[in-house]
Design a protein around this motif. Structure first.
Motif, PDB file in Angstrom:
ATOM      1  N   ALA A   7      13.897 -10.157   7.514  1.00  0.00           N
ATOM      2  CA  ALA A   7      12.868  -9.316   8.145  1.00  0.00           C
ATOM      3  C   ALA A   7      12.070  -8.544   7.098  1.00  0.00           C
ATOM      4  O   ALA A   7      10.844  -8.431   7.216  1.00  0.00           O
ATOM      5  CB  ALA A   7      13.523  -8.348   9.127  1.00  0.00           C
ATOM      6  N   GLU A   8      12.748  -8.000   6.080  1.00  0.00           N
ATOM      7  CA  GLU A   8      12.079  -7.123   5.115  1.00  0.00           C
ATOM      8  C   GLU A   8      11.002  -7.840   4.308  1.00  0.00           C
ATOM      9  O   GLU A   8       9.873  -7.335   4.173  1.00  0.00           O
ATOM     10  CB  GLU A   8      13.115  -6.523   4.158  1.00  0.00           C
ATOM     11  N   ILE A   9      11.326  -8.998   3.765  1.00  0.00           N
ATOM     12  CA  ILE A   9      10.376  -9.681   2.870  1.00  0.00           C
ATOM     13  C   ILE A   9       9.117 -10.123   3.615  1.00  0.00           C
ATOM     14  O   ILE A   9       7.993  -9.827   3.175  1.00  0.00           O
ATOM     15  CB  ILE A   9      11.069 -10.862   2.160  1.00  0.00           C
ATOM     16  N   PRO A  10       9.224 -10.819   4.770  1.00  0.00           N
ATOM     17  CA  PRO A  10       7.992 -11.170   5.495  1.00  0.00           C
ATOM     18  C   PRO A  10       7.211  -9.947   5.966  1.00  0.00           C
ATOM     19  O   PRO A  10       5.970  -9.949   5.922  1.00  0.00           O
ATOM     20  CB  PRO A  10       8.506 -11.982   6.686  1.00  0.00           C
ATOM     21  N   ALA A  11       7.918  -8.893   6.404  1.00  0.00           N
ATOM     22  CA  ALA A  11       7.223  -7.692   6.870  1.00  0.00           C
ATOM     23  C   ALA A  11       6.436  -7.049   5.742  1.00  0.00           C
ATOM     24  O   ALA A  11       5.286  -6.624   5.923  1.00  0.00           O
ATOM     25  CB  ALA A  11       8.229  -6.697   7.459  1.00  0.00           C
ATOM     26  N   ALA A  12       7.047  -6.961   4.562  1.00  0.00           N
ATOM     27  CA  ALA A  12       6.358  -6.392   3.405  1.00  0.00           C
ATOM     28  C   ALA A  12       5.138  -7.228   3.031  1.00  0.00           C
ATOM     29  O   ALA A  12       4.053  -6.689   2.760  1.00  0.00           O
ATOM     30  CB  ALA A  12       7.314  -6.297   2.221  1.00  0.00           C
ATOM     31  N   LEU A  13       5.297  -8.550   3.040  1.00  0.00           N
ATOM     32  CA  LEU A  13       4.177  -9.431   2.711  1.00  0.00           C
ATOM     33  C   LEU A  13       3.059  -9.318   3.745  1.00  0.00           C
ATOM     34  O   LEU A  13       1.872  -9.389   3.404  1.00  0.00           O
ATOM     35  CB  LEU A  13       4.657 -10.881   2.606  1.00  0.00           C
ATOM     36  N   LEU A  14       3.432  -9.115   5.016  1.00  0.00           N
ATOM     37  CA  LEU A  14       2.418  -8.971   6.059  1.00  0.00           C
ATOM     38  C   LEU A  14       1.582  -7.713   5.849  1.00  0.00           C
ATOM     39  O   LEU A  14       0.372  -7.723   6.102  1.00  0.00           O
ATOM     40  CB  LEU A  14       3.087  -8.938   7.437  1.00  0.00           C
ATOM     41  N   VAL A  15       2.219  -6.625   5.403  1.00  0.00           N
ATOM     42  CA  VAL A  15       1.455  -5.409   5.094  1.00  0.00           C
ATOM     43  C   VAL A  15       0.418  -5.718   4.024  1.00  0.00           C
ATOM     44  O   VAL A  15      -0.771  -5.363   4.154  1.00  0.00           O
ATOM     45  CB  VAL A  15       2.386  -4.270   4.634  1.00  0.00           C
ATOM     46  N   ALA A  16       0.841  -6.393   2.961  1.00  0.00           N
ATOM     47  CA  ALA A  16      -0.079  -6.724   1.860  1.00  0.00           C
ATOM     48  C   ALA A  16      -1.188  -7.661   2.323  1.00  0.00           C
ATOM     49  O   ALA A  16      -2.365  -7.477   1.964  1.00  0.00           O
ATOM     50  CB  ALA A  16       0.710  -7.360   0.703  1.00  0.00           C
ATOM     51  N   VAL A  17      -0.843  -8.659   3.137  1.00  0.00           N
ATOM     52  CA  VAL A  17      -1.847  -9.617   3.622  1.00  0.00           C
ATOM     53  C   VAL A  17      -2.855  -8.930   4.535  1.00  0.00           C
ATOM     54  O   VAL A  17      -4.062  -9.219   4.462  1.00  0.00           O
ATOM     55  CB  VAL A  17      -1.154 -10.786   4.353  1.00  0.00           C
ATOM     56  N   GLU A  18      -2.387  -8.035   5.398  1.00  0.00           N
ATOM     57  CA  GLU A  18      -3.307  -7.308   6.290  1.00  0.00           C
ATOM     58  C   GLU A  18      -4.308  -6.486   5.474  1.00  0.00           C
ATOM     59  O   GLU A  18      -5.501  -6.444   5.792  1.00  0.00           O
ATOM     60  CB  GLU A  18      -2.521  -6.394   7.233  1.00  0.00           C
ATOM     61  N   ILE A  19      -3.834  -5.826   4.439  1.00  0.00           N
ATOM     62  CA  ILE A  19      -4.734  -5.050   3.575  1.00  0.00           C
ATOM     63  C   ILE A  19      -5.786  -5.969   2.955  1.00  0.00           C
ATOM     64  O   ILE A  19      -6.986  -5.665   2.959  1.00  0.00           O
ATOM     65  CB  ILE A  19      -3.939  -4.327   2.477  1.00  0.00           C
ATOM     66  N   LEU A  20      -5.346  -7.113   2.459  1.00  0.00           N
ATOM     67  CA  LEU A  20      -6.258  -8.045   1.796  1.00  0.00           C
ATOM     68  C   LEU A  20      -7.285  -8.605   2.783  1.00  0.00           C
ATOM     69  O   LEU A  20      -8.481  -8.674   2.480  1.00  0.00           O
ATOM     70  CB  LEU A  20      -5.453  -9.182   1.162  1.00  0.00           C
ATOM     71  N   ILE A  21      -6.831  -8.994   3.972  1.00  0.00           N
ATOM     72  CA  ILE A  21      -7.737  -9.582   4.967  1.00  0.00           C
ATOM     73  C   ILE A  21      -8.820  -8.589   5.371  1.00  0.00           C
ATOM     74  O   ILE A  21     -10.018  -8.919   5.401  1.00  0.00           O
ATOM     75  CB  ILE A  21      -6.945 -10.039   6.205  1.00  0.00           C
ATOM     76  N   LEU A  22      -8.422  -7.365   5.704  1.00  0.00           N
ATOM     77  CA  LEU A  22      -9.397  -6.372   6.153  1.00  0.00           C
ATOM     78  C   LEU A  22     -10.341  -5.982   5.027  1.00  0.00           C
ATOM     79  O   LEU A  22     -11.535  -5.740   5.255  1.00  0.00           O
ATOM     80  CB  LEU A  22      -8.687  -5.142   6.705  1.00  0.00           C
ATOM     81  N   PHE A  23      -9.834  -5.909   3.802  1.00  0.00           N
ATOM     82  CA  PHE A  23     -10.701  -5.584   2.665  1.00  0.00           C
ATOM     83  C   PHE A  23     -11.753  -6.676   2.467  1.00  0.00           C
ATOM     84  O   PHE A  23     -12.941  -6.384   2.232  1.00  0.00           O
ATOM     85  CB  PHE A  23      -9.860  -5.423   1.397  1.00  0.00           C
ATOM     86  N   PRO A  62       9.494  -2.023  -2.532  1.00  0.00           N
ATOM     87  CA  PRO A  62      10.139  -0.990  -1.713  1.00  0.00           C
ATOM     88  C   PRO A  62       9.144  -0.186  -0.870  1.00  0.00           C
ATOM     89  O   PRO A  62       9.443   0.170   0.273  1.00  0.00           O
ATOM     90  CB  PRO A  62      10.832  -0.095  -2.753  1.00  0.00           C
ATOM     91  N   ILE A  63       7.961   0.102  -1.417  1.00  0.00           N
ATOM     92  CA  ILE A  63       6.957   0.845  -0.664  1.00  0.00           C
ATOM     93  C   ILE A  63       6.446   0.019   0.510  1.00  0.00           C
ATOM     94  O   ILE A  63       6.263   0.540   1.630  1.00  0.00           O
ATOM     95  CB  ILE A  63       5.790   1.258  -1.590  1.00  0.00           C
ATOM     96  N   LEU A  64       6.225  -1.267   0.295  1.00  0.00           N
ATOM     97  CA  LEU A  64       5.765  -2.142   1.372  1.00  0.00           C
ATOM     98  C   LEU A  64       6.822  -2.246   2.479  1.00  0.00           C
ATOM     99  O   LEU A  64       6.493  -2.232   3.671  1.00  0.00           O
ATOM    100  CB  LEU A  64       5.437  -3.528   0.825  1.00  0.00           C
ATOM    101  N   ILE A  65       8.089  -2.330   2.087  1.00  0.00           N
ATOM    102  CA  ILE A  65       9.165  -2.405   3.081  1.00  0.00           C
ATOM    103  C   ILE A  65       9.270  -1.100   3.856  1.00  0.00           C
ATOM    104  O   ILE A  65       9.427  -1.100   5.089  1.00  0.00           O
ATOM    105  CB  ILE A  65      10.507  -2.740   2.392  1.00  0.00           C
ATOM    106  N   GLU A  66       9.180   0.021   3.141  1.00  0.00           N
ATOM    107  CA  GLU A  66       9.223   1.316   3.815  1.00  0.00           C
ATOM    108  C   GLU A  66       8.055   1.466   4.785  1.00  0.00           C
ATOM    109  O   GLU A  66       8.213   1.992   5.892  1.00  0.00           O
ATOM    110  CB  GLU A  66       9.195   2.438   2.778  1.00  0.00           C
ATOM    111  N   THR A  67       6.890   0.992   4.380  1.00  0.00           N
ATOM    112  CA  THR A  67       5.723   1.024   5.264  1.00  0.00           C
ATOM    113  C   THR A  67       5.974   0.213   6.531  1.00  0.00           C
ATOM    114  O   THR A  67       5.683   0.659   7.649  1.00  0.00           O
ATOM    115  CB  THR A  67       4.488   0.461   4.538  1.00  0.00           C
ATOM    116  N   ALA A  68       6.523  -0.983   6.368  1.00  0.00           N
ATOM    117  CA  ALA A  68       6.794  -1.848   7.514  1.00  0.00           C
ATOM    118  C   ALA A  68       7.808  -1.215   8.456  1.00  0.00           C
ATOM    119  O   ALA A  68       7.647  -1.261   9.687  1.00  0.00           O
ATOM    120  CB  ALA A  68       7.290  -3.211   7.031  1.00  0.00           C
ATOM    121  N   ALA A  69       8.859  -0.604   7.909  1.00  0.00           N
ATOM    122  CA  ALA A  69       9.900  -0.005   8.743  1.00  0.00           C
ATOM    123  C   ALA A  69       9.360   1.174   9.555  1.00  0.00           C
ATOM    124  O   ALA A  69       9.589   1.267  10.767  1.00  0.00           O
ATOM    125  CB  ALA A  69      11.074   0.447   7.872  1.00  0.00           C
TER     126      ALA A  69
END
Length: 624
Positions: free
Chosen positions: A32-48, A469-476
């Motif tokens: 759960a942690e790794i895909p969730a963290a990557l999704l945060v990063a991908v969402e930032i990139l897509i919207l930017f 760790p920051i991306l995972i904390e954001t997702a949680a």
């Protein structure tokens, strides 16, 4: 009471299970942690990319919002899984913690079992929901919508596995069997009582949404699951509506694209702490005010105001400021209780400072313009800051500063020059929204890009090892918040269908005293709701019901939003139930008992500030 803090535990300590089960638990967590963290990063990139294409190249990408929405539901559900695995779902533990070490494991067990009961109940409806969405295709990308809603099914299955592992972790098979038997008996009794309950009418609202919600929340069950369990039970046992509606309403609540701002601003808040931007701002304020009595307390008030304009997350705000200021304040003789009391009070004070997550949430569920809320939220925060500073002045009149040297002007200017890039970020964010460069959802991506550039080139503090760790904390944290919004949306829908909203509207609109009485009752209600339910659940549940009434009695929707948010914030940070207060204690590592007495004066100051905001509409709407 605990919140979505890393220090909180939703189900006790880490599982002490057999080695094979421990490996499964670890694997599920990473899954759960790794895909969730990557999704945060991908969402930032897509919207930017979407902002750049639309504003700078004048070529809007029609698929951006659709893809962001598809990935967002996956982020929300996987984030909820991470929050459950890490024990970071919001829950109220004030009562449980008073039961002693002997009974606390039992209450934790009850909370786990109740969560499991809700997840098992929605498992088959979640599968049906995926099947139902197989025939729907998205307009821009032409993707089967089942790929999006499958996130709910996958997240539910993963949370069921985690809950089962938590049950085993108690290490007492007799306790586990007893607890499961009790749940089965209770579920059987409710199922057998369907004919009786369907004849009770709206009395079921009292049973499910007062008694069951109250009992489960007080027992330490995560608030999101408490709402979901009560709503599912109400619809399944006392109405003829299909249980599938719970899933569709949860989907509706969690999939609003405006709510994508929640994880993005949480990430931005953590990023500014990592890059040293928060420290630069605080150092500048301290250099100017550090030599006056109560100077660092004033800095704390001002720093919370400034940082709130960047992160939108109170957790991130307090975590960025307390470790920087508190050591020096302690050296100057400040008592620990005074420190945590003021930190909590400033958390409530800055609830309306854009881009507050609460502002974004209230705009998404009530239809009030996010831009208008961002504009209207500035001055109410100033009013409350002034009331808090009056208390600081009164309490620091006799502070001994004989050992404190005044910072030379040249050094202040030098520190100020260093802080300019950090101080510019809040204004940059507001300018981008007001001028239409980016929406309230997209603007955080511009803030992230700005913070990365400034951190790399100016402050030279960008630790890539902390990114994951920051991306995972954001997702949680995002998953915990969005799960609450989803189940609260389902509950609000059930209340509306029952006719409760009409009854509430009639009662509130006919209060004696008209506008003034309506505002007074709203302040009292949201102080209580903010304390018991926390801010976002209270707003999602009651915002859509009360805002039309406010308009009917002549209260501007933006002013009413400020009144509601500030009242909720006061309850959120007021002990003994205010979850924000315990979050402040956890961040500052100060025992909650020490801040109880000092915080009374600050709470009185906040209440006076709220009354001023309620009496003077111009404070909220003067610049609209």
């Amino acid at each position: 009471m605990t919140t979505s803090q890393p220090t909180a535990t939703a189900h006790g300590s880490a599982p002490q299970v057999l080695p094979a089960l421990r490996k499964i638990d670890y694997f599920i967590g990473k899954l759960a942690e790794i895909p969730a963290a990557l999704l945060v990063a991908v969402e930032i990139l897509i919207l930017f990319i979407g902002v750049v294409a639309r504003y700078f190249f004048h070529h809007p990408l029609v698929w951006v919002d659709e893809l962001a929405s598809i990935l967002f539901l996956w982020l929300a559900m996987l984030g909820a899984v991470v929050a459950l695995h890490r024990g970071e779902h919001m829950r109220m533990t004030a009562i449980v913690n008073k039961t002693g070490e002997h009974w606390r494991p039992m209450w934790n067990f009850v909370a786990v079992t109740a969560c499991l009961a809700f997840l098992v109940m929605i498992l088959f409806p979640a599968y049906e929901y995926v099947e139902e969405e197989m025939v729907i295709r998205t307009p821009a990308l032409d993707i089967i919508n089942a790929w999006r809603v499958a996130a709910i099914l996958v997240g539910t299955v993963m949370m069921i596995i985690i809950s089962l592992l938590r049950l085993v972790s108690f290490g007492n098979w007799k306790l586990t069997a007893t607890g499961l038997a009790i749940v089965a008996v209770v579920a059987g009794l409710f199922h057998a009582s369907v004919p009786f309950m369907q004849g009770l009418g709206n009395l079921n609202l009292l049973i499910f949404f007062v008694l069951i919600v109250g009992a489960t929340i007080l027992s330490g069950m995560p608030i999101a699951f408490s709402f979901g369990l009560a709503t599912f039970g109400y619809l399944a046992l006392s109405t003829t509506m299909p249980s599938l509606v719970v899933l569709s309403r949860m989907d509706e609540g969690m999939s609003q694209i405006i709510l994508l701002a929640v994880p993005l601003f949480i990430f931005l808040g953590l990023l500014i702490e990592m890059t040293g931007m928060a420290q630069a701002m605080i150092s500048f304020l301290a250099s100017m005010l550090g030599h006056v009595r109560g100077g660092l307390a004033y800095v704390l008030v001002g720093a919370m105001y400034l940082v709130s304009g960047i992160s939108g997350s109170k957790t991130a705000d307090m975590a960025a400021i307390a470790p920087i200021l508190f050591p020096e304040m302690k050296k100057r003789g400040a008592k620990q209780g005074e420190l945590v009391a003021l930190l909590s009070a400033t958390g409530a004070q800055t609830e309306t400072i854009p881009p507050s997550i609460v502002l974004i949430t209230i705009g998404s569920v009530t239809g009030v313009s996010i831009s208008a809320l961002f504009t209207g939220g500035m001055l109410p925060g100033v009013v409350l800051a002034i009331t808090l500073c009056v208390v600081v002045w009164a309490r620091s009149r006799h502070e001994d500063l004989s050992h404190v040297q005044r910072t030379p002007l040249a050094q202040i200017l030098r520190i100020g020059a260093t802080a300019v890039p950090a101080l510019a970020l809040p204004f940059f964010i507001r300018f981008a929204v007001v001028e239409g460069i980016a929406t309230a959802t997209e603007v955080s991506t511009l803030g992230v890009a700005y913070a990365i550039v400034v951190g790399l080139l100016i402050y030279r503090r960008f630790d890539t090892r902390r990114l994951m760790p920051i991306l995972i904390e954001t997702a949680a944290l995002s998953g915990a918040i969005l799960m609450i919004i989803g189940t609260a949306t389902a509950m609000a829908w059930a209340l509306t269908q029952s006719g409760f909203s009409h009854s509430l509207a009639t009662m509130m609109s006919t209060l004696p005293g008209g506008r003034a009485m309506f505002i007074a009752v709203s302040i009292a209600v949201f102080i209580v709701l903010g304390s018991v339910l926390e801010g976002i659940p209270a707003i999602v549940l009651f915002g859509p019901l009360l805002f039309p009434i406010a308009k009917q009695v002549g209260v501007h929707e933006v002013q009413y939003a400020m009144i509601v948010i500030l009242s909720m914030g006061m309850g959120l940070f007021a002990p003994p139930f205010g979850v924000g207060y315990y979050g402040a204690c956890a961040i500052s590592k100060i025992h909650p008992d020490e801040g109880i007495r000092p915080i009374i004066g600050y709470m009185i100051a906040l209440f006076i500030g709220i009354v001023v905001v309620a009496m003077v509409p111009w404070i909220s709407i003067g610049f609209l």
